[in-house]
Design a protein around this motif. Structure first.
Motif, PDB file in Angstrom:
ATOM      1  N   LEU A 171     -84.595 -28.054   0.592  1.00 52.44           N
ATOM      2  CA  LEU A 171     -83.936 -29.164  -0.091  1.00 52.44           C
ATOM      3  C   LEU A 171     -84.647 -30.512   0.054  1.00 52.44           C
ATOM      4  O   LEU A 171     -84.565 -31.340  -0.865  1.00 52.44           O
ATOM      5  N   PRO A 172     -85.330 -30.800   1.171  1.00 55.84           N
ATOM      6  CA  PRO A 172     -86.058 -32.074   1.225  1.00 55.84           C
ATOM      7  C   PRO A 172     -87.056 -32.248   0.077  1.00 55.84           C
ATOM      8  O   PRO A 172     -87.289 -33.374  -0.373  1.00 55.84           O
ATOM      9  N   LYS A 173     -87.637 -31.151  -0.410  1.00 55.15           N
ATOM     10  CA  LYS A 173     -88.571 -31.254  -1.539  1.00 55.15           C
ATOM     11  C   LYS A 173     -87.839 -31.691  -2.804  1.00 55.15           C
ATOM     12  O   LYS A 173     -88.337 -32.494  -3.594  1.00 55.15           O
ATOM     13  N   PHE A 174     -86.630 -31.153  -3.006  1.00 54.75           N
ATOM     14  CA  PHE A 174     -85.842 -31.572  -4.162  1.00 54.75           C
ATOM     15  C   PHE A 174     -85.421 -33.033  -4.016  1.00 54.75           C
ATOM     16  O   PHE A 174     -85.468 -33.804  -4.990  1.00 54.75           O
ATOM     17  N   GLN A 175     -85.017 -33.434  -2.805  1.00 54.25           N
ATOM     18  CA  GLN A 175     -84.614 -34.817  -2.587  1.00 54.25           C
ATOM     19  C   GLN A 175     -85.766 -35.788  -2.822  1.00 54.25           C
ATOM     20  O   GLN A 175     -85.550 -36.902  -3.302  1.00 54.25           O
ATOM     21  N   LEU A 190     -88.051 -35.377  -5.044  1.00 51.71           N
ATOM     22  CA  LEU A 190     -88.200 -35.473  -6.499  1.00 51.71           C
ATOM     23  C   LEU A 190     -87.048 -36.234  -7.147  1.00 51.71           C
ATOM     24  O   LEU A 190     -87.224 -36.876  -8.181  1.00 51.71           O
ATOM     25  N   GLN A 191     -85.859 -36.152  -6.538  1.00 53.63           N
ATOM     26  CA  GLN A 191     -84.652 -36.797  -7.079  1.00 53.63           C
ATOM     27  C   GLN A 191     -83.991 -37.632  -5.981  1.00 53.63           C
ATOM     28  O   GLN A 191     -82.920 -37.295  -5.496  1.00 53.63           O
ATOM     29  N   ALA A 196     -83.824 -26.434 -12.631  1.00 54.05           N
ATOM     30  CA  ALA A 196     -85.263 -26.262 -12.896  1.00 54.05           C
ATOM     31  C   ALA A 196     -86.039 -26.125 -11.593  1.00 54.05           C
ATOM     32  O   ALA A 196     -86.910 -25.253 -11.453  1.00 54.05           O
ATOM     33  N   TRP A 197     -85.720 -26.988 -10.612  1.00 47.59           N
ATOM     34  CA  TRP A 197     -86.418 -26.917  -9.324  1.00 47.59           C
ATOM     35  C   TRP A 197     -86.116 -25.626  -8.607  1.00 47.59           C
ATOM     36  O   TRP A 197     -87.013 -24.983  -8.044  1.00 47.59           O
ATOM     37  N   LEU A 198     -84.850 -25.199  -8.612  1.00 52.59           N
ATOM     38  CA  LEU A 198     -84.435 -24.001  -7.910  1.00 52.59           C
ATOM     39  C   LEU A 198     -85.118 -22.760  -8.474  1.00 52.59           C
ATOM     40  O   LEU A 198     -85.639 -21.903  -7.734  1.00 52.59           O
ATOM     41  N   LEU A 199     -85.149 -22.647  -9.799  1.00 48.40           N
ATOM     42  CA  LEU A 199     -85.788 -21.491 -10.429  1.00 48.40           C
ATOM     43  C   LEU A 199     -87.282 -21.464 -10.137  1.00 48.40           C
ATOM     44  O   LEU A 199     -87.855 -20.407  -9.850  1.00 48.40           O
ATOM     45  N   GLU A 200     -87.911 -22.620 -10.192  1.00 45.09           N
ATOM     46  CA  GLU A 200     -89.355 -22.680  -9.895  1.00 45.09           C
ATOM     47  C   GLU A 200     -89.644 -22.289  -8.445  1.00 45.09           C
ATOM     48  O   GLU A 200     -90.559 -21.505  -8.171  1.00 45.09           O
ATOM     49  N   PRO A 214     -78.593 -34.372 -12.807  1.00 48.52           N
ATOM     50  CA  PRO A 214     -78.804 -33.735 -11.503  1.00 48.52           C
ATOM     51  C   PRO A 214     -78.729 -32.215 -11.562  1.00 48.52           C
ATOM     52  O   PRO A 214     -79.519 -31.526 -10.913  1.00 48.52           O
ATOM     53  N   VAL A 215     -77.779 -31.668 -12.334  1.00 51.82           N
ATOM     54  CA  VAL A 215     -77.654 -30.207 -12.446  1.00 51.82           C
ATOM     55  C   VAL A 215     -78.879 -29.630 -13.123  1.00 51.82           C
ATOM     56  O   VAL A 215     -79.439 -28.619 -12.686  1.00 51.82           O
ATOM     57  N   SER A 216     -79.320 -30.245 -14.213  1.00 52.76           N
ATOM     58  CA  SER A 216     -80.497 -29.763 -14.933  1.00 52.76           C
ATOM     59  C   SER A 216     -81.740 -29.798 -14.051  1.00 52.76           C
ATOM     60  O   SER A 216     -82.533 -28.841 -14.025  1.00 52.76           O
TER      61      SER A 216
END
Length: 290
Positions: free
Chosen positions: A108-112, A114-115, A281-285, A275-277
């Motif tokens: 999750l830190p990688k997603f944070q 990015l967002q 996208a991040w989760l699938l990748e 945020p959901v979109s």
């Protein structure tokens, strides 16, 4: 008109049943709470609480007032809290515990990064959540997919592979009945069929197929395996960090592909926010990269 603060104090006392807890939640001393109760009784002309050596309890009239007030103050608190959060960009995710602790949270830190403006609210549960009515933007669930009234994307198909402490077995050891019988088996309560399923897949037997050491969760089973208590069957993704660190090894034995998998799901009836979109996208990748 009765004092709202006194009514709030009464509602807390009625809800929790303990003067000390109601006083703490209101931010006053127990004696101040008692004073508020007397003030309310004077305003309403009724005895609402009984006072004895054990504390405060509601009278019949107090119980009638509590029933009338209901959860009004709780709903006010929720409305104020929602108003305070109006400037935040929230992402409310429901998922299962093993996926959260063993795979999602470390990434999750990688997603944070990015967002950075997205505030993540993560909840774990095995129950089925209603994505139309409950306060979740999306969920990650384990199953075969194709659930009614939800939109789903497969993250990965699940498999079972043997993992154990390097002190118990050389990972180059061939799989034989004798080798397998020399190992203790670790089971998690929610996945009691994993070992029987894998054993049937490889055509071998073990005296601890339905016995052996039992722990509550797969996370605890992984910790027990690291401690050398026995072998587990697990999706390799959930022990990748432990294998990389040398705490666990994966023998070159067959893995069993299952017909279940981890899915990203959301309600198609709710707007897909930014945020959901972005999370989808991040989760699938991230999932497909592995």
């Amino acid at each position: 008109m009765a004092s709202l603060r006194a009514l709030h104090a009464f509602a807390l006392l009625a809800r929790h049943g303990r003067a000390s807890q109601a006083a703490e939640l209101l931010g006053v001393s127990p004696s101040a709470l008692s004073h508020l109760m007397r003030k309310l009784e004077s305003e309403l002309g009724a005895t609402l609480v009984l006072r004895d050596g054990r504390g405060l309890s509601l009278t019949e009239e107090g119980q009638r007032l509590a029933l009338g007030i209901g959860d009004a103050f709780e709903r006010i608190d929720e409305a104020v809290d929602s108003f305070k959060r109006r400037g935040r960009t929230e992402l409310r995710i429901s998922t299962v515990s093993t996926f959260a602790t063993r795979w999602l949270i470390p990434r999750l830190p990688k997603f944070q990064a990015l967002q950075p403006d997205v505030e993540i609210l993560l909840s774990t549960s095995t129950r089925v959540v209603d994505l139309e009515r409950e306060n979740f933007d999306c969920a990650i669930r384990l199953g075969k997919g194709h659930w009614p009234s939800v939109e789903g994307e497969l993250l990965w198909q699940e498999h079972l592979a043997v993992a154990l402490s390097p002190g118990l077995l050389d990972p180059a050891t061939p799989l034989t009945q004798e080798t397998l019988s020399g190992l203790r088996l670790l089971h998690s309560a929610a996945r009691r069929n994993d070992w029987p399923s894998w054993l049937a897949h490889v055509g071998l037997i073990h005296p601890e197929t339905v016995s052996g050491t039992l722990v509550e969760t797969r996370d605890l089973a992984i910790q027990a395996a690291i401690a050398g208590m026995g072998a587990i069957v697990i999706d390799r993704r959930f022990v990748a960090a432990e294998v990389a660190a040398g705490h666990l090894v994966l023998p070159d034995w067959p893995a069993q592909d299952l017909d279940t998998g981890y899915w990203f799901v959301r309600s198609p009836l709710r707007p897909q926010s930014r945020p959901v979109s972005a999370f989808k996208a991040w989760l699938l990748e991230a999932a497909h990269a592995e």
